[in-house]
Design a protein around this motif. Structure first.
Motif, PDB file in Angstrom:
ATOM      1  N   SER A   6       0.654  -1.152  -0.058  1.00  0.00           N
ATOM      2  CA  SER A   6      -0.177  -0.186   0.103  1.00  0.00           C
ATOM      3  C   SER A   6       0.862   1.226   0.034  1.00  0.00           C
ATOM      4  O   SER A   6       0.624   2.183  -0.773  1.00  0.00           O
ATOM      5  CB  SER A   6      -1.003   0.045   1.176  1.00  0.00           C
ATOM      6  OG  SER A   6      -0.227   0.164   2.397  1.00  0.00           O
ATOM      7  N   LEU A   7       1.960   1.103   0.931  1.00  0.00           N
ATOM      8  CA  LEU A   7       2.908   2.336   0.705  1.00  0.00           C
ATOM      9  C   LEU A   7       3.729   2.665  -0.623  1.00  0.00           C
ATOM     10  O   LEU A   7       3.942   3.516  -1.018  1.00  0.00           O
ATOM     11  CB  LEU A   7       3.734   2.432   1.747  1.00  0.00           C
ATOM     12  CG  LEU A   7       3.448   2.275   3.201  1.00  0.00           C
ATOM     13  CD1 LEU A   7       4.601   2.116   4.468  1.00  0.00           C
ATOM     14  CD2 LEU A   7       2.893   3.535   3.662  1.00  0.00           C
ATOM     15  N   SER A   8       3.856   1.546  -1.465  1.00  0.00           N
ATOM     16  CA  SER A   8       4.485   1.442  -2.663  1.00  0.00           C
ATOM     17  C   SER A   8       3.217   2.117  -3.488  1.00  0.00           C
ATOM     18  O   SER A   8       3.825   3.123  -4.346  1.00  0.00           O
ATOM     19  CB  SER A   8       4.578   0.112  -3.058  1.00  0.00           C
ATOM     20  OG  SER A   8       5.820  -0.384  -2.343  1.00  0.00           O
ATOM     21  N   GLY A 463       4.818  13.850   5.289  1.00  0.00           N
ATOM     22  CA  GLY A 463       3.705  14.403   5.736  1.00  0.00           C
ATOM     23  C   GLY A 463       2.263  13.787   5.242  1.00  0.00           C
ATOM     24  O   GLY A 463       2.328  12.570   4.764  1.00  0.00           O
ATOM     25  N   ALA A 464       1.195  14.596   5.137  1.00  0.00           N
ATOM     26  CA  ALA A 464       0.171  14.043   4.704  1.00  0.00           C
ATOM     27  C   ALA A 464      -1.046  14.992   4.201  1.00  0.00           C
ATOM     28  O   ALA A 464      -0.931  16.086   4.319  1.00  0.00           O
ATOM     29  CB  ALA A 464      -0.658  13.046   5.755  1.00  0.00           C
ATOM     30  N   ARG A 502      -3.185   8.840   1.432  1.00  0.00           N
ATOM     31  CA  ARG A 502      -3.048  10.270   1.820  1.00  0.00           C
ATOM     32  C   ARG A 502      -1.585  10.572   2.260  1.00  0.00           C
ATOM     33  O   ARG A 502      -1.471  11.826   2.624  1.00  0.00           O
ATOM     34  CB  ARG A 502      -4.086  10.575   2.961  1.00  0.00           C
ATOM     35  CG  ARG A 502      -5.488  10.531   2.456  1.00  0.00           C
ATOM     36  CD  ARG A 502      -6.570  10.758   3.779  1.00  0.00           C
ATOM     37  NE  ARG A 502      -7.947  10.815   3.550  1.00  0.00           N
ATOM     38  CZ  ARG A 502      -8.487  11.820   3.086  1.00  0.00           C
ATOM     39  NH1 ARG A 502      -7.901  13.088   3.256  1.00  0.00           N
ATOM     40  NH2 ARG A 502      -9.863  11.751   2.774  1.00  0.00           N
ATOM     41  N   LEU A 503      -0.776   9.829   2.146  1.00  0.00           N
ATOM     42  CA  LEU A 503       0.482   9.909   2.844  1.00  0.00           C
ATOM     43  C   LEU A 503       1.336  10.870   1.600  1.00  0.00           C
ATOM     44  O   LEU A 503       0.940  10.588   0.557  1.00  0.00           O
ATOM     45  CB  LEU A 503       1.351   8.699   3.167  1.00  0.00           C
ATOM     46  CG  LEU A 503       0.965   8.121   4.308  1.00  0.00           C
ATOM     47  CD1 LEU A 503       1.670   6.811   4.689  1.00  0.00           C
ATOM     48  CD2 LEU A 503       1.420   8.951   5.571  1.00  0.00           C
TER      49      LEU A 503
END
Length: 526
Positions: A6-8, A463-464, A502-503
């Motif tokens: 998901s971060l990728s 951040g986000a 959202r990251l």
């Protein structure tokens, strides 16, 4: 494994904007979140280390020109530096001065060379034949023995210079941690413990640097004093609100006499005085000598041999962000580059400004204006900046302008109450999201907060992005926002929320001018 994937996806979502999106694609962007990300990327791009050095350092034959002053080069140029952005600054500086450079030594964060290679930022790396030695240290942005060895080597280099030499000093954010040289008998561990406890208690960067400077051999003008009688030229990428030369990296090239009463006042404010090591108390009661003399007692002749030039700052980043906002069809309004204070109060201010900008009707309630004027000064925003901002927002309402891009910068603080993962930018974005969705009518605004160095606390994110739908989105996914906030676990929250979309994940940027806040405000609906 799912979390990594998901971060990728979040990283993939960011990279097209960061790498330079085709103008036609940019013009077609309809998402306010995409536009906010593009504005942030432009802010960071405007303060890249190579570009700020190129704008500020010119070579004309054997004359080096900085801030309108010329310096004769006669095989006499030496270079030192320390900070997160210094590797890129040094690479560009060496490209400019070429063979005029005799030798150099820079102290940079642990692993930064490998990280820059991984991110393809080869322009920020030194060439194979470079005359500059690179020393890495300050793992996790904390002073360590490697950084102390670097500081000692820098001190030896500059102490050997003569009146015929020119010393070019490169300074950027993170410089304090990369130049630790404690005043004996204070040990590095003792100094590190004091600053860590101050940071955990919520001390500002200005307060942290004041204490660091009092316990250091090279800060507070110590480096310039060691280099005397050589000419010193410092190029500074500021990461401190207001760009105070004596506080950026604790002012190694700015002579300032230690005032123990101010240091004691800071320690008293955070209830640390009684538990200080005896060595720290000894130094603060009687500041030690630095390079055979106290830099606070420098002569006029010594000060005349130092030129300090701020070549990059949060203000410059916001100017670049404003230009990008115009390209995207947004109306830029800069609130302030000096936002500070607790993130809860900062979030409250942004919530109030959103209400002011998006309220239906021609005139927002007078009570709302009064609240803004009360909260603003609590977080470092002066009343005249608040009046100016509200006036501009009001003009936009009266003249029927489209979406406004409200820009600000600075460095808010977080009171640590938990042990989660996150940083001030992610927590601020989370709290602003609650503010935007907490009124009688949800705000249509989108808010972004990001660290220009690409890292927000000890996390992968800078951040986000948030909006009024944040709370409902979290509830639908079974996430308890208040629980994450009480544990200072904003990174875990945003990682789990909608697969981390959202990251803000630019990776290491190679620069650092504090944080950038972007709030996009659609025109009010009647």
């Amino acid at each position: 494994m799912a979390r990594v994937l998901s971060l990728s996806r979040a990283v993939h979502h960011w990279r097209p904007l960061w790498a330079g999106t085709p103008s036609a694609w940019v013009r077609s962007m309809s998402s306010l979140q995409d536009r906010a990300r593009a504005v942030f990327a432009a802010a960071v791009e405007g303060v890249q280390p190579d570009s700020v050095v190129r704008r500020s350092l010119q070579l004309h034959g054997d004359e080096l020109v900085v801030d309108g002053r010329s310096f004769k080069l006669t095989n006499n140029l030496h270079l030192v530096g320390f900070g997160k952005a210094v590797l890129g600054m040094a690479a560009e500086a060496e490209r400019i001065v070429g063979d005029h450079l005799v030798r150099g030594l820079i102290s940079v964060p642990h692993g930064i060379q490998e990280t820059l290679k991984h991110h393809g930022k080869l322009n920020m790396l030194l060439g194979s034949s470079s005359r500059i030695k690179v020393m890495e240290g300050a793992k996790h942005n904390l002073p360590d023995l490697d950084a102390q060895r670097s500081a000692e080597s820098i001190r030896e280099l500059v102490s050997a210079l003569t009146e015929r030499d020119l010393l070019l000093v490169l300074i950027s954010g993170g410089g304090s941690a990369l130049l630790p040289a404690p005043v004996p008998p204070v040990t590095l561990q003792e100094k590190q413990d004091v600053t860590r406890r101050l940071a955990a208690a919520g001390a500002t960067i200005q307060e942290l640097n004041t204490v660091r400077r009092a316990l250091s051999l090279l800060k507070g003008g110590g480096l310039a004093h060691c280099a005397h009688p050589a000419q010193v030229v410092a190029l500074i990428l500021s990461d401190v609100i207001g760009d105070p030369l004596d506080l950026i990296a604790s002012g190694p090239t700015v002579g300032s006499k230690v005032q123990p009463e101010k240091v004691w006042a800071i320690l008293d404010r955070y209830d640390l005085t009684a538990s200080l090591p005896s060595s720290v108390k000894e130094v603060l009661n009687k500041p030690g000598p630095q390079c055979e003399g106290d830099p606070g007692e420098q002569t006029q002749d010594t000060r005349d041999h130092v030129l300090n030039s701020v070549i990059g700052s949060n203000t410059i980043a916001l100017e670049c962000a404003g230009r990008k906002a115009r390209e995207l069809g947004l109306r830029p309004v800069v609130l302030s580059p000096g936002v500070s204070g607790d993130v809860r109060t900062v979030a409250r201010l942004y919530g109030l400004l959103s209400q002011y900008a998006c309220s239906p009707g021609k005139e927002p309630p007078a009570e709302l204006q009064a609240q803004i004027l009360q909260v603003g000064p609590e977080v470092g925003v002066e009343s005249w900046d608040l009046f100016r901002t509200m006036k501009l927002l009001g003009e936009g309402r009266e003249e029927g302008w489209g979406a406004t891009c409200l820009l600000a910068g600075g460095e808010p603080t977080v009171q640590l109450t938990g042990k989660g993962q996150g940083g001030r930018n992610q927590e601020l974005a989370l709290r602003v999201g609650l503010e935007l969705g907490g009124g009688a009518k949800k705000s249509p605004a989108v808010f972004l907060s990001g660290g220009t160095d690409g890292q927000d606390g000890p996390t992968e994110a800078a951040g986000a992005v948030s909006d009024a739908e944040l709370e409902a989105e979290a509830k639908n996914q079974g996430l308890d926002i208040n629980g994450f906030l009480s544990n200072n676990d904003s990174f875990t929250f945003f990682s789990r929320l909608s697969e981390g979309s959202r990251l803000l994940m630019p990776g290491l940027t190679g620069t650092n001018v504090m944080d950038v806040h972007v709030m996009l405000l659609p025109p009010p609906s009647e």
